[in-house]
Design an enzyme around this catalytic site. Structure first.
Site, PDB file in Angstrom:
ATOM      1  N   LYS A  59       1.010  -1.388   0.035  1.00  0.00           N
ATOM      2  CA  LYS A  59       0.255  -0.355   0.407  1.00  0.00           C
ATOM      3  C   LYS A  59       1.016   1.360   0.295  1.00  0.00           C
ATOM      4  O   LYS A  59       1.483   2.032   0.977  1.00  0.00           O
ATOM      5  CB  LYS A  59      -1.261  -0.114   1.606  1.00  0.00           C
ATOM      6  CG  LYS A  59      -2.073   0.562   1.311  1.00  0.00           C
ATOM      7  CD  LYS A  59      -2.220   2.090   0.626  1.00  0.00           C
ATOM      8  CE  LYS A  59      -1.289   2.911   1.479  1.00  0.00           C
ATOM      9  NZ  LYS A  59      -1.519   4.329   1.388  1.00  0.00           N
ATOM     10  N   GLU A  80      -0.747   7.601  -0.942  1.00  0.00           N
ATOM     11  CA  GLU A  80      -1.643   8.153  -2.083  1.00  0.00           C
ATOM     12  C   GLU A  80      -1.204   8.689  -2.905  1.00  0.00           C
ATOM     13  O   GLU A  80      -1.838   9.317  -4.140  1.00  0.00           O
ATOM     14  CB  GLU A  80      -2.660   8.381  -1.691  1.00  0.00           C
ATOM     15  CG  GLU A  80      -3.273   9.279  -0.179  1.00  0.00           C
ATOM     16  CD  GLU A  80      -2.785   8.364   0.742  1.00  0.00           C
ATOM     17  OE1 GLU A  80      -1.411   8.117   1.299  1.00  0.00           O
ATOM     18  OE2 GLU A  80      -3.387   9.087   1.985  1.00  0.00           O
ATOM     19  N   SER A  83       5.053   8.215   9.677  1.00  0.00           N
ATOM     20  CA  SER A  83       5.767   9.416  10.458  1.00  0.00           C
ATOM     21  C   SER A  83       5.698   8.432  11.988  1.00  0.00           C
ATOM     22  O   SER A  83       4.953   7.738  11.795  1.00  0.00           O
ATOM     23  CB  SER A  83       3.988  10.804  10.499  1.00  0.00           C
ATOM     24  OG  SER A  83       2.924   9.955   9.810  1.00  0.00           O
ATOM     25  N   CYS A  89      13.887  11.151   5.556  1.00  0.00           N
ATOM     26  CA  CYS A  89      14.007  10.857   6.869  1.00  0.00           C
ATOM     27  C   CYS A  89      15.063  10.904   7.536  1.00  0.00           C
ATOM     28  O   CYS A  89      15.936  10.341   8.711  1.00  0.00           O
ATOM     29  CB  CYS A  89      13.474   9.644   7.223  1.00  0.00           C
ATOM     30  SG  CYS A  89      13.996   7.653   6.684  1.00  0.00           S
ATOM     31  N   GLU A 107       9.527  17.513  13.872  1.00  0.00           N
ATOM     32  CA  GLU A 107      10.132  17.634  12.837  1.00  0.00           C
ATOM     33  C   GLU A 107       9.221  18.091  11.559  1.00  0.00           C
ATOM     34  O   GLU A 107       8.182  17.914  11.557  1.00  0.00           O
ATOM     35  CB  GLU A 107      10.049  15.626  12.245  1.00  0.00           C
ATOM     36  CG  GLU A 107       9.989  15.308  11.266  1.00  0.00           C
ATOM     37  CD  GLU A 107       9.829  13.930  10.500  1.00  0.00           C
ATOM     38  OE1 GLU A 107       8.571  13.568  11.045  1.00  0.00           O
ATOM     39  OE2 GLU A 107      10.743  13.205  10.200  1.00  0.00           O
TER      40      GLU A 107
END
Ligand code: NAD
Length: 497
Positions: A173, A176, A226, A281, A382
């Site tokens: 997945k 999107e 996240s 990241c 972040e």
């Protein structure tokens, strides 16, 4: 406007949920595609295709699985420019950076090509009289992979090549926001010979993710994204009895000691903070300057930051592209005036940048904020954009304590010419990946990637030996071949002799 499809049981499939997301070119702000958002029943169709494909794929010979991986390696390599173009068109990063992401993903396919060596078991002969013991590893079954927008090719390739090579089947997945590169990788896997149902892709949002976390036929979940979603994924999938590795966000510190080569340190800070517009990241988001070098280092970083060329990712002159959405760009930019209000010194303010000819794009310039303290939002959150904070420290101990107090522990880097200090840092720092004069220490494919603290929930890092362990279960077989005279009833606990 293109219509993006799912890929289930070896075929493209139109979305049937009636829900769609919009894919946008971040360099222009124009909608370029529609992506279906899967319903529970579409996810179930993909999981059942994967469950059906598991028995034949999981028992296929190592030779067959390896040959597919070798063909896949060649196909992705041959299509690397096309995949990089898809990444740039939907993510926005510059073409060279997108190519780099494909290359780092390919390292994991290359690792998977060596799966026979990685899956070798262990045997002990004659542990007791005429008794041998063998340890083997077997695939877990259907694995789900859920991936973030910032590496639409590399992060999926951290997962499915190793999972498939180990004999699992997979439901992916992807994000999107930029799904086309991931879909292309799945199509190429089928060209390479991955059988129908072994690698499925469903697009979607929380509905699809939550179904994967709860589905009784999903045995393991790999997640990258996240921290709040990583925690949700870890807790929900664990509560449903699955093994989980959920990699979260980060705030990576780069510590510069006074003896470091400051030109090299400034080059590294600028490359690692602003590359991919800070949407990595492993981006450096905090430089900790140990005095007295703070002023000189900030000056060198500022000179380099001001010289960067920002523009669309498909322009070879651009060094940095736009951010992923207008909302994200605005959130990132909001940290700069807030830092000023909270007492920091804004040395370079890149907010408000407009790129000529791309006025609708989601651009911001790069920002450098000095004299940041841990209580400021620019330090605590972040940001995931091109905003670099500099914290001044009096000495190594103060700098180390700051890094170790961070709630995240993904990557960290030390710049120094002192081997003793470097050795001390690598042992004392609380983070999963450490660079010594390397600002973005993403491990090579045959080591494993993962952070500490709020950067990873679960016990296993991704790829390398950890990846192989995560995607397999251990089994230990104890065998006796008795001689004709052996035997007799013995109710005592079996002991060796
Ligand atoms: P995200 O957490 O918003 O999304 C990640 C995935 O989770 C996507 O597939 C998304 O569709 C899904 N998702 C989003 N909201 C959800 C919800 N409420 N419930 C269930 N699923 C949900 O992350 P992102 O914005 O795509 O990516 C950026 C983040 O990923 C940053 O925090 C970054 O640090 C992190 N990241 C971490 C690593 C790492 O290795 N630790 C690598 C890349 C990115």
């Amino acid at each position: 406007m293109k219509t993006i499809q799912h890929f289930i049981d070896g075929k493209h499939a139109d979305g049937t949920s009636g829900r769609r997301g919009t894919v946008t070119n971040p360099a222009t702000g124009e909608a370029t595609g529609q992506v279906p958002l899967a319903s529970v029943s579409e996810v179930d169709t993909a999981v059942s295709a994967a469950a059906k494909a598991f028995e034949p794929w999981g028992t296929a010979s190592l030779a067959k699985r390896t040959q597919v991986m070798f063909r896949y390696r060649e196909l992705v390599h041959a299509h690397r420019d096309e995949i990089a173009e898809l990444i740039t068109a939907e993510h926005g990063k510059v073409h060279s950076d997108a190519l780099g992401e494909v290359a780092r993903g390919l390292e994991i396919v290359e690792l998977a090509c060596g799966i026979p060596q990685l899956l070798k078991g262990e045997t002990s002969t004659q542990v007791s009289t005429r008794v041998d013991v063998e340890s083997i590893r077997q695939p877990v079954g259907v694995v789900a992979g859920i991936t973030p927008f910032n590496f639409p090719a590399m992060v999926p390739m951290w997962m499915f090549p190793v999972a498939l090579a180990c004999g699992n089947t997979f439901v992916l997945k992807p994000s999107e926001k930029d799904p086309s590169a991931t879909l292309r990788l799945v199509e190429l896997a089928h060209e390479a010979g991955v059988p129908d149902g072994v690698l499925n892709l469903v697009h979607g949002d929380k509905t699809a993710v939550d179904r994967l976390l709860e589905h009784p036929d999903v045995e393991a979940v790999s997640f990258v994204g996240s921290t709040p979603i990583a925690k949700h994924v870890h807790d929900t999938a664990s509560a449903h009895g699955k093994r989980v590795q959920a990699l979260g966000g980060a705030k990576n510190h780069m510590l510069v000691l006074p003896d470091a080569n400051l030109d090299q340190a400034a080059d590294a800070a600028v490359s690692a903070a602003y590359g991919s517009a800070g949407e990595r990241c492993m981006a450096v988001s905090v430089v900790v300057a140990v005095e007295p070098i703070g002023d000189e280092l900030v000056g060198k970083i500022a000179d380099r930051a001001r010289a960067l060329t920002i523009g669309p990712g498909d322009d070879p002159a651009s060094e940095m592209g736009p951010l992923i959405t207008a909302e994200h760009r605005d959130r990132v930019a909001s940290y700069v005036p807030r830092a000023r209000e909270q007492g920091a010194e804004v040395v370079v303010d890149g907010t408000g940048l407009v790129v000529e000819g791309h006025e609708g794009g989601f651009f911001t310039g790069v920002s450098l904020v000095d004299r940041v303290t841990p209580d400021m939002d620019v330090y605590a959150d972040e940001i995931f954009g091109p905003v670099l904070a500099v914290v001044r420290a009096e000495n190594y101990q103060e700098a180390l304590a700051l890094i170790n107090r961070s709630r995240w522990g993904n990557g960290t880097a030390l710049f120094t010419r002192d081997g003793g200090a470097a050795r001390r840092f690598q042992l004392e720092v609380r983070a999963g990946m450490v660079g010594v004069n390397v600002p973005i220490p993403v491990p090579v494919g045959y080591h494993s990637f993962g952070g500490w603290k709020d950067s990873l929930f679960g016990d296993h890092h991704v790829y390398g030996n950890d990846g192989v362990h995560f995607y397999t279960r251990g089994k230990v077989i104890t065998t006796r071949w008795p001689d004709p005279g052996d035997g007799g009833v013995d109710l005592g606990f079996p002991s060796n002799g």
